[in-house]
Design a protein around this motif. Structure first.
Motif, PDB file in Angstrom:
ATOM      1  N   ASN A 210       0.826  -1.216   0.000  1.00  0.00           N
ATOM      2  CA  ASN A 210       0.000   0.000   0.000  1.00  0.00           C
ATOM      3  C   ASN A 210       0.858   1.262   0.000  1.00  0.00           C
ATOM      4  O   ASN A 210       0.390   2.334   0.414  1.00  0.00           O
ATOM      5  N   ALA A 211       2.090   1.145  -0.483  1.00  0.00           N
ATOM      6  CA  ALA A 211       2.980   2.310  -0.469  1.00  0.00           C
ATOM      7  C   ALA A 211       2.376   3.487  -1.230  1.00  0.00           C
ATOM      8  O   ALA A 211       2.464   4.643  -0.796  1.00  0.00           O
ATOM      9  N   GLY A 212       1.744   3.203  -2.376  1.00  0.00           N
ATOM     10  CA  GLY A 212       1.136   4.290  -3.154  1.00  0.00           C
ATOM     11  C   GLY A 212      -0.007   4.953  -2.412  1.00  0.00           C
ATOM     12  O   GLY A 212      -0.193   6.177  -2.492  1.00  0.00           O
ATOM     13  N   MET A 213      -0.799   4.174  -1.688  1.00  0.00           N
ATOM     14  CA  MET A 213      -1.881   4.758  -0.895  1.00  0.00           C
ATOM     15  C   MET A 213      -1.323   5.546   0.282  1.00  0.00           C
ATOM     16  O   MET A 213      -1.840   6.618   0.632  1.00  0.00           O
ATOM     17  N   LEU A 214      -0.257   5.042   0.891  1.00  0.00           N
ATOM     18  CA  LEU A 214       0.356   5.772   2.000  1.00  0.00           C
ATOM     19  C   LEU A 214       0.968   7.087   1.523  1.00  0.00           C
ATOM     20  O   LEU A 214       1.027   8.065   2.281  1.00  0.00           O
ATOM     21  N   ASP A 215       1.418   7.126   0.271  1.00  0.00           N
ATOM     22  CA  ASP A 215       1.855   8.401  -0.303  1.00  0.00           C
ATOM     23  C   ASP A 215       0.712   9.412  -0.275  1.00  0.00           C
ATOM     24  O   ASP A 215       0.896  10.584   0.097  1.00  0.00           O
ATOM     25  N   ILE A 216      -0.474   8.962  -0.676  1.00  0.00           N
ATOM     26  CA  ILE A 216      -1.628   9.875  -0.699  1.00  0.00           C
ATOM     27  C   ILE A 216      -1.988  10.317   0.718  1.00  0.00           C
ATOM     28  O   ILE A 216      -2.338  11.484   0.952  1.00  0.00           O
ATOM     29  N   VAL A 217      -1.879   9.399   1.672  1.00  0.00           N
ATOM     30  CA  VAL A 217      -2.109   9.780   3.076  1.00  0.00           C
ATOM     31  C   VAL A 217      -1.100  10.846   3.492  1.00  0.00           C
ATOM     32  O   VAL A 217      -1.441  11.825   4.174  1.00  0.00           O
ATOM     33  N   ALA A 218       0.157  10.682   3.043  1.00  0.00           N
ATOM     34  CA  ALA A 218       1.178  11.693   3.353  1.00  0.00           C
ATOM     35  C   ALA A 218       0.832  13.034   2.716  1.00  0.00           C
ATOM     36  O   ALA A 218       1.057  14.096   3.312  1.00  0.00           O
ATOM     37  N   ALA A 219       0.278  13.002   1.496  1.00  0.00           N
ATOM     38  CA  ALA A 219      -0.151  14.246   0.851  1.00  0.00           C
ATOM     39  C   ALA A 219      -1.304  14.886   1.621  1.00  0.00           C
ATOM     40  O   ALA A 219      -1.377  16.118   1.754  1.00  0.00           O
ATOM     41  N   LEU A 220      -2.201  14.060   2.122  1.00  0.00           N
ATOM     42  CA  LEU A 220      -3.290  14.587   2.962  1.00  0.00           C
ATOM     43  C   LEU A 220      -2.742  15.181   4.253  1.00  0.00           C
ATOM     44  O   LEU A 220      -3.220  16.227   4.716  1.00  0.00           O
ATOM     45  N   GLN A 221      -1.749  14.526   4.843  1.00  0.00           N
ATOM     46  CA  GLN A 221      -1.146  15.058   6.066  1.00  0.00           C
ATOM     47  C   GLN A 221      -0.431  16.371   5.778  1.00  0.00           C
ATOM     48  O   GLN A 221      -0.508  17.322   6.564  1.00  0.00           O
ATOM     49  N   PRO A 331      -4.102  -1.826  -4.194  1.00  0.00           N
ATOM     50  CA  PRO A 331      -4.090  -1.839  -2.732  1.00  0.00           C
ATOM     51  C   PRO A 331      -4.397  -3.216  -2.143  1.00  0.00           C
ATOM     52  O   PRO A 331      -5.303  -3.921  -2.599  1.00  0.00           O
ATOM     53  N   VAL A 332      -3.644  -3.570  -1.118  1.00  0.00           N
ATOM     54  CA  VAL A 332      -3.693  -4.903  -0.529  1.00  0.00           C
ATOM     55  C   VAL A 332      -4.352  -4.830   0.853  1.00  0.00           C
ATOM     56  O   VAL A 332      -4.035  -3.942   1.659  1.00  0.00           O
ATOM     57  N   VAL A 333      -5.249  -5.755   1.118  1.00  0.00           N
ATOM     58  CA  VAL A 333      -5.846  -5.878   2.449  1.00  0.00           C
ATOM     59  C   VAL A 333      -4.784  -6.526   3.336  1.00  0.00           C
ATOM     60  O   VAL A 333      -4.745  -7.744   3.517  1.00  0.00           O
ATOM     61  N   ASP A 334      -3.897  -5.680   3.855  1.00  0.00           N
ATOM     62  CA  ASP A 334      -2.717  -6.181   4.574  1.00  0.00           C
ATOM     63  C   ASP A 334      -2.944  -6.343   6.070  1.00  0.00           C
ATOM     64  O   ASP A 334      -2.061  -6.786   6.800  1.00  0.00           O
ATOM     65  N   GLY A 335      -4.134  -5.960   6.564  1.00  0.00           N
ATOM     66  CA  GLY A 335      -4.462  -6.158   7.969  1.00  0.00           C
ATOM     67  C   GLY A 335      -4.160  -4.981   8.864  1.00  0.00           C
ATOM     68  O   GLY A 335      -4.632  -4.937  10.004  1.00  0.00           O
ATOM     69  N   HIS A 336      -3.403  -3.992   8.375  1.00  0.00           N
ATOM     70  CA  HIS A 336      -3.135  -2.826   9.227  1.00  0.00           C
ATOM     71  C   HIS A 336      -3.375  -1.523   8.463  1.00  0.00           C
ATOM     72  O   HIS A 336      -4.196  -0.722   8.885  1.00  0.00           O
TER      73      HIS A 336
END
Length: 556
Positions: A210-221, A331-336
């Motif tokens: 989910n690195a690409g999704m976490l990038d977007i979270v970082a952009a939101l932050q 995106p992967v349902v990685d559990g966290h």
């Protein structure tokens, strides 16, 4: 050599400013932005006239460009380079800088595989300078003071390609007409953003799927921490996206790390209900390692390979089944990071208080099927028998009834248009709206966009992406998709006006359109968007029941 090195080597600061305003310098990044300005003497006074005030962010000071009254900041870092030891890892904060950084040009595009240009969306093409130092965003604001709604745009291209910095997504028009702050984001894609190594590698790669999704979270932050200095309201942020961008919005709403960072959401032709299971994600990782002749204990070698080699190994274009088919990189349902499927079986509790607009267009598939392509041309000349054959393959013994229903709705439509309408039925969008309604916490508003483009003789009708020139209030910039004509701007005024009204208040209702009720499972109110707007309760009711029945039988 970094992008800053290239710009500093080849273009002086004054030349950069001039080229950014004129659009010509943006060609360095492979795209054209902005309108042409008069040929003035570029002395200090002229330069200052087009510069924004200096804005101080958490990482350093920025100076942008004033274009047609909008303060524009391009290539703003919201994260560090993702190359080397940062590859496959959660994003890290950008390196701070000293002095004032000129935010005149687009930053790099995320590494991706190219593809044949779609003549409908030439303005969607990603700028050609690619780098793993791609965690950059653009900000468009009417002014650096005030407290405006913020609209953060996520581009399409699945999870594989595209760029927020593409010409069609220039936020100048929308920011100016809607008095909002528009933020567009580049982030990691494909193998760099969604290769799950948490199963085959060590614990350090637990975030890689989910690195690409976490990038977007970082952009939101970053937006939360900095946007007030750009005239935006960090407590009123709307995420909106189309196609893959809509799927990213759908996924974000199921990620715990977005809590408090998203206040409203718009999902356009991208209702993603599920993520990739860890089992399937592990299979993708194992297959990729095998193609590179690497063992599970050699996962760290992936951080050392040139980015071109990683792109090459996932490139199965033209190979058919011989290439093993496409890699599943999403995106992967990685559990966290993504604890469960975001919208299945229920709406995510994390974003229960976030109102949403959900919708689709009338003939989504024509976007992917060029009328003059030998592969797809027969679908544009179907007769009644051909239509029945096509729908029987999909819906079995219900084909005749579906044809009857669509002919009743659109009596003048030829069999090809009926086929494209039937195969674009928005089942997942409806499920998403139903599940949001069942949660009973915040409203969902449903739309169906039926305006038809005249380009290519009108054969594509209402293709995937057709609403975007109207959303961004820039149809005059996108004649390849919507043509030219006096009907374009009035529709753009309405669509962009409704989108920005929703960003401002959480309701799409304005004086521009009929009253738009929230969706429920009794009336199922849906706004039909065309030159004339109207609300229809449960449009294609019988079609919906048939398709749900057929899909239900197939799943059992």
């Amino acid at each position: 050599m970094t992008l800053d090195d290239i710009l500093n080597t080849h273009l002086g600061r004054r030349a950069l400013l001039k080229s950014s305003l004129a659009g010509g310098g943006a060609a360095l990044a492979g795209t054209l932005f902005g309108g042409w300005i008069p040929n003035v003497a570029w002395g200090a006074d002229a330069t200052a006239k087009y510069e924004t005030p200096v804005v101080e962010t958490a990482s350093g000071k920025l100076r942008g460009v004033i274009q047609q009254g909008v303060h524009t900041f391009r290539g703003v870092p919201y994260g560090a380079s993702t190359a080397g030891s940062n590859r496959f890892m959660a994003p890290r904060k950008p390196e701070p800088w000293t002095g004032v950084r000129d935010a005149f040009q687009n930053g790099p595009t995320a590494p991706q595989l190219g593809g044949p240009p779609n003549p409908l969306i030439l303005g969607h093409r990603a700028p050609t300078f690619e780098s793993e130092d791609c965690l950059v965003l653009n900000v468009f604001t009417p002014g650096v003071t005030g407290k405006r709604p913020v609209m953060l745009w996520l581009h399409g291209g699945g999870f594989a390609g595209g760029a927020g910095s593409a010409h069609s997504f220039d936020g100048n028009y929308l920011a100016r007409s809607g008095d909002v702050v528009v933020v567009s984001v580049n982030h990691r894609l494909n193998v760099f953003g969604y290769l799950y190594l948490g199963g085959v590698g060590s614990e350090k790669y637990r975030d890689s799927g989910n690195a690409g999704m976490l990038d977007i979270v970082a952009a939101l932050q970053w937006t939360h921490d900095n946007i007030a200095r750009f005239g935006g309201d960090p407590s009123n942020v709307t995420v909106f996206g189309q196609s893959g961008g809509g799927a990213k919005v759908s996924t974000l709403l199921g990620m715990p790390s977005t809590k408090g960072l998203i206040h409203k959401a718009i999902i356009e032709s991208g209702s993603a209900l599920k993520g990739v299971s860890r089992e399937n994600a592990n299979k993708t990782a194992e297959r990729l390692l095998a193609k590179l002749n690497l063992q599970a204990n050699q996962v760290d070698e992936l951080q050392k390979l040139p980015m071109e080699k990683l792109l090459a190994v996932i490139d199965n274009r033209g190979q058919g089944t011989a290439g093993g088919g496409p890699f599943v990189l999403a995106p992967v349902v990685d559990g966290h990071n993504l604890p469960r499927d975001p919208w299945d079986p229920t709406a995510p509790e994390i974003s229960a208080d976030v109102p949403v607009i959900i919708g689709s267009v009338n003939t989504e598939g024509t976007f992917f099927m060029p009328p003059d392509s030998p592969q797809f041309a027969p679908l544009y000349s179907l007769d009644e028998a051909g239509l029945k054959t096509q729908l029987t393959q999909r819906y079995g013994d219900q084909a005749d009834k579906l044809i009857e229903l669509y002919q009743k709705e659109a009596p003048g439509a030829n069999p090809s248009k009926l086929f494209f309408m039937a195969t674009a039925f928005p089942g997942d969008a409806i499920k998403q709206a139903e599940r949001k309604f069942a949660q009973a916490k915040a409203p969902a508003y449903m739309y169906l966009f039926t305006w038809e483009t005249p380009v290519e003789g009108g054969r594509r009708h209402s293709p995937h992406t057709i609403e975007l020139p109207f959303v961004f209030d820039n149809p005059q910039e996108q004649p390849d998709e919507v043509g030219n004509g006096p009907d374009l701007q009035p529709l753009a005024d309405r669509v962009s006006g409704v989108w920005t009204a929703f960003a401002r208040t959480g309701s799409p209702n304005t004086s521009l359109t009929p009253k738009w009720p929230a969706y429920n499972t009794d009336q199922r109110a849906t706004m039909i968007i065309n030159d004339d707007w109207k609300v229809v309760n449960d449009p294609r009711h019988e079609v919906r029941l048939i398709i749900e029945s057929v899909k239900g039988r197939a799943a059992s």
